[in-house]
Design a protein around this motif. Sequence first.
Motif, PDB file in Angstrom:
ATOM      1  N   LEU A  17       0.827  -1.206   0.000  1.00 46.83           N
ATOM      2  CA  LEU A  17       0.000   0.000   0.000  1.00 46.83           C
ATOM      3  C   LEU A  17       0.864   1.260   0.000  1.00 46.83           C
ATOM      4  N   LEU A  18       1.905   1.270   0.813  1.00 46.14           N
ATOM      5  CA  LEU A  18       2.798   2.424   0.847  1.00 46.14           C
ATOM      6  C   LEU A  18       3.508   2.627  -0.486  1.00 46.14           C
ATOM      7  N   ILE A  19       3.936   1.554  -1.103  1.00 48.66           N
ATOM      8  CA  ILE A  19       4.599   1.650  -2.408  1.00 48.66           C
ATOM      9  C   ILE A  19       3.645   2.208  -3.454  1.00 48.66           C
ATOM     10  N   VAL A  20       2.416   1.740  -3.463  1.00 47.10           N
ATOM     11  CA  VAL A  20       1.429   2.218  -4.431  1.00 47.10           C
ATOM     12  C   VAL A  20       1.141   3.701  -4.212  1.00 47.10           C
ATOM     13  N   ARG A  24       2.052   6.675  -6.971  1.00 47.09           N
ATOM     14  CA  ARG A  24       0.971   7.448  -7.575  1.00 47.09           C
ATOM     15  C   ARG A  24       1.100   8.931  -7.300  1.00 47.09           C
ATOM     16  N   ARG A  25       1.888   9.291  -6.283  1.00 46.58           N
ATOM     17  CA  ARG A  25       2.045  10.698  -5.919  1.00 46.58           C
ATOM     18  C   ARG A  25       2.810  11.426  -7.018  1.00 46.58           C
TER      19      ARG A  25
END
Length: 73
Positions: A17-20, A24-25
């Motif tokens: 989740l953190l990687i995604v 996306r940022r």
Amino acid sequence: MTALLILLGILTACAVLLIVVLLRRTTGSTENADGLLTEQTAREQAHMDRSNFSTMAVHSSLPTMTDHHHRRP
């Protein structure tokens, strides 16, 4: 053993989740002149702070009259 697998699964899900979220940022690059000048000023100030407060600059300097920890009341 089941609890360990659940814990590892939750940790893996959090990492994914953190990687995604980070991928996306957007970088949010500034497009107008005022924003570019603000970013340049902040970058220059950060560079000056890094050089003024580095380990060599802080620990290799002589005490000055404004060093309060050397004064006796």
